[in-house]
Design an enzyme around this catalytic site. Sequence first.
Site, mmCIF file in Angstrom:
data_model
loop_
_atom_site.group_PDB
_atom_site.id
_atom_site.type_symbol
_atom_site.label_atom_id
_atom_site.label_comp_id
_atom_site.label_asym_id
_atom_site.label_seq_id
_atom_site.Cartn_x
_atom_site.Cartn_y
_atom_site.Cartn_z
ATOM 1 N N GLU A 104 37.580 35.543 47.432
ATOM 2 C CA GLU A 104 38.854 34.834 47.315
ATOM 3 C C GLU A 104 39.979 35.765 47.756
ATOM 4 O O GLU A 104 40.182 36.833 47.182
ATOM 5 C CB GLU A 104 39.080 34.369 45.865
ATOM 6 C CG GLU A 104 40.351 33.561 45.692
ATOM 7 C CD GLU A 104 40.525 32.994 44.266
ATOM 8 O OE1 GLU A 104 39.516 32.542 43.673
ATOM 9 O OE2 GLU A 104 41.652 33.020 43.757
ATOM 10 N N ASP A 111 44.069 41.276 40.222
ATOM 11 C CA ASP A 111 44.647 40.004 40.641
ATOM 12 C C ASP A 111 45.558 40.157 41.853
ATOM 13 O O ASP A 111 46.775 40.068 41.719
ATOM 14 C CB ASP A 111 45.426 39.384 39.476
ATOM 15 C CG ASP A 111 45.904 37.976 39.795
ATOM 16 O OD1 ASP A 111 45.359 37.361 40.731
ATOM 17 O OD2 ASP A 111 46.832 37.501 39.121
ATOM 18 N N GLU A 139 51.897 36.254 46.627
ATOM 19 C CA GLU A 139 52.377 36.356 45.253
ATOM 20 C C GLU A 139 52.925 37.750 44.929
ATOM 21 O O GLU A 139 54.076 37.883 44.531
ATOM 22 C CB GLU A 139 51.241 35.988 44.287
ATOM 23 C CG GLU A 139 51.647 36.101 42.823
ATOM 24 C CD GLU A 139 50.548 35.643 41.870
ATOM 25 O OE1 GLU A 139 49.486 35.192 42.361
ATOM 26 O OE2 GLU A 139 50.750 35.742 40.656
ATOM 27 N N GLU A 190 42.339 32.206 31.493
ATOM 28 C CA GLU A 190 43.773 31.951 31.299
ATOM 29 C C GLU A 190 44.041 30.574 30.673
ATOM 30 O O GLU A 190 44.754 29.757 31.224
ATOM 31 C CB GLU A 190 44.524 32.105 32.629
ATOM 32 C CG GLU A 190 44.486 33.536 33.137
ATOM 33 C CD GLU A 190 45.223 33.757 34.457
ATOM 34 O OE1 GLU A 190 45.470 32.781 35.163
ATOM 35 O OE2 GLU A 190 45.525 34.913 34.761
#
Lengths: 696, 696
Positions: free
Chosen positions: A404, A382, A410, A303
Site C-alpha cells: 500500500e 504510517d 498526507e 483505529e
Amino acid sequence: MEHVKQKGVPQNQYTMCWLDYKRCEDEEYLKKVIPFISNIFILDNNYYFRNAALELKEAIKNIFGVEPNIQTTSYLDFHHGTLIGKLGNEVIEKFLEKEEKEQIGNEGFLIKVVATKTQNIILLVAKTESGIIYGTFELINRLRVKSNLSSLYIIENPKAPLRVINHWDNMDGSIERGYAGSSIFFSNNRVKRSLKRVRDYARLLASIGINGVVINNVNVRGKAIWLITPKYLPELSEIAETFRLYGIKLYISINFASPIYIGGLSTADPLDPDVFKWWQETVKTIYSYIPDFGGFLVKADSEFNPGPYVYGRSHADGANMLARTLLPYGGVVIWRAFVYNCLQDWRDTKTDRAKAAYENFKPLDGEFLDNVVLQIKYGPMDFQVREPVSPLFGGMEKTNQMIELQITQEYTGQQIHLCYLGTLWKEILEFDTYCKGKGSYIKRIVDGSLFGWKYCGFAGVSNIGSSINWTGHDLAQANLWTFGKLAWNPDRSVEDIAKEWILLTFGDDKKVVENILWMLLNSHRIYEKYTTPLGLGWMVNPGHHYGPNPEGYEYSKWGTYHRADTKAIGVDRTSKGTGYTLQYHPHWQKIFDDIEKCPENLLLFFHRVPYTYRLKSGKTLIQFMYDSHFEGAEEVDVLIQKWEELRGKIDEDIFNRVSERLKMQKEHAIEWRDVINTYFYRKTGIPDEKGRLIYP
Amino acid sequence: MEHVKQKGVPQNQYTMCWLDYKRCEDEEYLKKVIPFISNIFILDNNYYFRNAALELKEAIKNIFGVEPNIQTTSYLDFHHGTLIGKLGNEVIEKFLEKEEKEQIGNEGFLIKVVATKTQNIILLVAKTESGIIYGTFELINRLRVKSNLSSLYIIENPKAPLRVINHWDNMDGSIERGYAGSSIFFSNNRVKRSLKRVRDYARLLASIGINGVVINNVNVRGKAIWLITPKYLPELSEIAETFRLYGIKLYISINFASPIYIGGLSTADPLDPDVFKWWQETVKTIYSYIPDFGGFLVKADSEFNPGPYVYGRSHADGANMLARTLLPYGGVVIWRAFVYNCLQDWRDTKTDRAKAAYENFKPLDGEFLDNVVLQIKYGPMDFQVREPVSPLFGGMEKTNQMIELQITQEYTGQQIHLCYLGTLWKEILEFDTYCKGKGSYIKRIVDGSLFGWKYCGFAGVSNIGSSINWTGHDLAQANLWTFGKLAWNPDRSVEDIAKEWILLTFGDDKKVVENILWMLLNSHRIYEKYTTPLGLGWMVNPGHHYGPNPEGYEYSKWGTYHRADTKAIGVDRTSKGTGYTLQYHPHWQKIFDDIEKCPENLLLFFHRVPYTYRLKSGKTLIQFMYDSHFEGAEEVDVLIQKWEELRGKIDEDIFNRVSERLKMQKEHAIEWRDVINTYFYRKTGIPDEKGRLIYP
C-alpha cells in the site's frame, strides 16, 4: 466523445492531465503517420472495441487534425490503417510469430508495425479487452511523442496482477486525507448522478494500467455501510459499467460489523453460520448488479473499526469467511495489515507500534485462503516521509501480499509542497528483503513472482478529487502517473517514467523536460531535508498532519514518540531495544542494529542517538539537523527558480497555479526550518556552528 | 405548572438543580409557617404577578404539602398570608417606613414579616415586576432553608445593572465550548419549537438574579446572521416572552458585516449612511417583535470576524453607529474587547497578545456613546486557569465596562474535572486596580459605582446545555449559581454563596454541607496545581483545549507562547520586557515588574524564570513544578474521598454521575501530572529531589 480538449483550453472545468492532447506541429511526422492512422479497423464489433477505436480516433483527430474512419472487418481487404484485434483471430494471427503470441499475457498487448511498399499497418493485439484498451492508450502516447513507426514494436504485460486505487472518499463528499477538492463519486450522502467525470477518470487510470478502484473510504461509517445493499447498488453498477469499459474493476470497502448494522444480527462473529449466510446473500446480490465485482477491502480491528478480534477470532477467520463468499464469483478479499494499538500509553516504552503489523499477522502465515490478499503499508508506521520497509514483506511466504502506497500526500506536503514520490517508491521496491536469499526484492514479492502468488500487487491511496487539475498541485499528477507505471512495471526507472509524464503533459521542450525532471527527482529529498530527516517522522500537527509540531504526538495515544530530551532523541528499536529489528532477515537485522552500519536516512528510526553523535560526514547529529533544515529550505528556491525559467513555455493557468503553490511551499518550508531548529536549540542549548539565525 | 419536581425523581428528563424542591420534614417549622403561606394575595392582577404567585404556590405545595389559595385583592381584608405588591400601592405602603421605600431600587425587593397576635403576613414588595420575581425566588429559598420568620427581613438590590449570560450556541444545535449536551434554543439550523426547557431555564436564571441572555454564539456565521430578520424574529419573540416573565431580556450576537450578507449592500462601513440606515431599519423591525429587546453583542475584528477595521474605522465608530440605532428603544451595544492579532508569528517576540485589548481600546476612552458597554475578559489572554486581571478595567474611566467570565469550563476541566470558579472570580473582583486611588476594586468598577456608569456589569459564558443536569458535571451547577449571585452582589463571600447552593441543592446534612463546601472551595486550587500553576497557562491540546500538550501552542499563530528552553521558561512582560506591566497603575506595575514581589501564582505570566530560581518557599522553580503536580494529582483523592463519604446521603443518580466524573478527573490529573513532569524533566534533565517516578 465530448471529453477531448483542445490545446490546453479547459473544457468542462477540468484538465485531462497527461491525456490533454495537443496538436502535433511536425508536418513531416504527420506525413509519415497518416497512412497508418487514417483508417481504424476493428475485428470485434463489441462495445469495448468500439470504445477503444473511438479513443484512438478522437486522439488522432486532436493530435494530427485528421479524422480516421472506423470500420468493422472480418478479413484483410485493406493495406493502410490500424488494425485492432484479439489473439485467436485469423486476420491478426497471420502477422504474428508463435513466440509473440505466447508472450502476450492476459492483460498484455502487442503493438507491431507492418510497413512494406504495399502495406502500412499498425497492429494492436491483445488477449482481452483490457489489453486492447491499455494498448490503445500506449499507441496514442507513442504517436504523441512521435515514435518512429518503422521501429515501433512493443510487447507489454503488467508485472503485478492487482493494480488498485484506494479512494478514501466519504459519502458526504469529503475525502479523508484528500487535498484536491471533494469526491467525484459521492456528495450529500448520495452517489453522484453525472458519470462524466468518472468516465474521464477511468480513461486516466486505463492509460496507466490501473485495473481496480476501491470506491469508498476504508473507514466505513454511516451511510457508506449500506453501499453493499440494493440501496446503492443500482448506482454503483453504473459506475462499475463505466470503469469496465476501461478494464477497471470496482471494489467496495466494507464495515466488518455490517451483519449487525444492516442485517440486524446480534453478532458479526466470522464463525457464526448466520453471519456467513448473511454475507453470502449480500455477495450474491452484489454480483447480480456487478458481475465482475472485484471484491472487498477491509480495515478491521484498526483505529476503532470493528473486526474479528471483537469475537476472539483471528484475522484469518475474518478474512477467510468473506473470501468463501466471494470465491464462486472470482472476487477477492483485500485485508489491511494496518493493525496496532491506537490507545497506547506514552509512558509504556515496551510497546512499539512499528512491531504491530508483523506481530498480528506473521503467526497467521499459511492460514489465509487463496483469494485473500494482505494489503501492507510500505513502512511499519504510517506513510511518513521516510520509513524502513515493513518486515512483513517476505516475512509471510504463504500469504498473498499487496503493497500500500500513499499517492495522496498526507505527510508529504498535502499537495501544497512539491513532493514527487516516485523516487521514494522506487527505493522501497528495490529493497532486497533477503527472505529467499539475495535478490528477494520487494518488487518481486508484490508482483507475485518470488513466491508464485496469483493475487498480489499494488494499492495506492488516491490523490485525486474534483479540483480543476484533479490533484490540487498540477505536478502531483506525476505521482498518480508514476504509481500506475510502477505497478505495471516496477523494473522501470523513475527517471524514465517521470520523463515520459513530462513529455505527455508539457511537451518536449528541452528546458521544460530538463527542469521539471530535476524538480520531480529532487523534491522528496528537499522536502525530507526541511521537515524530518534521518527517519524521524511524526513532528506534525495532530489531526490534519500539516506543518511542524515537534511534540504534537509526543504524549498522544497513537504510539508515535521520539522521546527527545536534552541529551538524545529517537527510540531504540534494535534487538537490545524494542526488538523491532528482529522482525527482519538477519542480514538487515545486523545492519539496522548497528548504529554505524544503519543507513543514515533511517538512523533515528532505529536508534536513540545523542545530539553530539558524529555522523559519517563528521557532523554531529544536532549540526546535521540545523544544516539539513537550512539547506532544505534554501533548496526550495532552486525549485522556484527552475519553474520560473519555464515562464512562457507552459500553459499560463498551470504555470500560475504551480507558482502559487511553490510560493506557499517556500513559506511553509521556512516555518518547518525555524520551528524544528528552534525546537532542537531550545532542547539542547547547542548553537549552530555556522552562526545562522535560530530563533531562541 | 408542570415543571415542579417531586423528591429528586427526574421528570421530563432533567433535574431542576437548586430549584429541585424537596419536602420539608420539620413538622414544627411547618406549623409555624402555615399561617403565613396558606394564602397568597396579589395586588396587581397581571401576568407577571400571577406567574410569581404560581411559582410560590407550587413551591409551597411541594415543600410543605399544602396548597395555598391565590387571590387578587385591592384592600386589606385578611390577617394571614403572603402579600405581593408593588411600591406605590396603598395597601402595601401602610406597612412600610419611608426609608424602606427609598431603599428599594428598580430591580430590588423587600421581604418583611408582620407577626402579631392578629396578623401573620409576609410582605413581598418591589418597584417592578422584575423585583417581584427575584423576591419570590428569594422567599421560596428562605422557606426551604427554614429561615426564622420572626426575624425575616430582607432588602436586596442588585449591585450591577447588567447581569447577562452569553450563550455560545450555534444554530445547528452545537455549542462552542459547551460540555453539557446541545443547545436548548437551536437545532438543525432552526429555533426549537418547544419552549418548556427555555422556561425552566428562565426560572433558574431568575432565581439567581440574571436579567439578560444573549442567545447565540459571538461567532455569528451562516444562518445565525439572519437571526435579526423576520426569518427568525417570530420565534425569537416567543423566547423573549418566556424570558420576560422572569425579568430577563433577550440579546442577539450580530455579524458586523450583516448589511452585506443580509442587506445586499457592498459595504458594512459604519460611517456609510446606507449602512446606518440598514441597521436602523433592522433594529426597528427587531423592536416590533421584541419591544424590550436588550441589544446587540458584537465580536468585531476578532478571530476572523469582520469589524470596523476592515474599513479603516475605529471600534468607537463601529459601536456608536449601532448604538445610535438602539438608543431610541433603550437598547445597548455590548462590544467585546477581545481584539488581538490571531495570526502572530511565534518568532516575533515584540508583539505580546496580553497587551492587545488595552492597546486597541484605551485610546478610545471617552469616544463611546452612553449606551455602549465594553465587555472585557477578566484577564488579558483567554480564560486560563490563572491570569492577572485585565488592565483595561479602570484603565478606561469614561467607558462603560462589563467583566466577561467564563462559566463554561473551557480551560478549567470541561466539566469533567471539578473546578469551582467562585474562588477565582472572587479574587478577581476583589482586585484593587488603584485606578482611582486605594479601594478601586474591580467589583466597584463593573457595578458602576466607582465611575457612576449607568450600563455595566457581568457577562458569563454559559455552561448549560440539554444534558440531564444542565451542566454535565452536577457540581458545575454551582458555577452558574455563583456567577448569578456574585453579579447580584460581588461583596458576598463565596463561602456563603457556595454554602447556600449546597443547602438548596443537597439539603442541610452537616457532612454533606461540610464535604461539598470543601470540595468546591479547594477544587480550583487543586486543578491549578496539577495543570499549569504559576500563571503558566496554554499547555493544552490545540483546538479542543482539553488535556495536556506542553508545546501545543508553542509555534502557533495564536500569540500564546512560554518559550521554554533548557534554562528558563516564561515571557518577560515587565517594563523591561514586552512592557505589558506598563498598562497597570504604577502601584501594580512596580509589584509585577519585580520578580521578588510579583504574586507567585502569576510568576510565569510576568517573568521569564530560570528553572533553578528559588521561590519564597526556598524551592527551585523546577522542584515546585514537580511538587505541585505530584501533590495536585494526589489531592484529587481527597475530593474523591470527601464525595465517597456522602454515599447514601445524596440522590443516587447524582452521586453516581459525580463519582464517575471524579474517577475520570483522577485519571486525567495523572495524565497532566506525568506529561508536565516528563516535559520539564526532558527539557532540563533535572531530577526530582524526592525521587518520585517521572517517566523519562
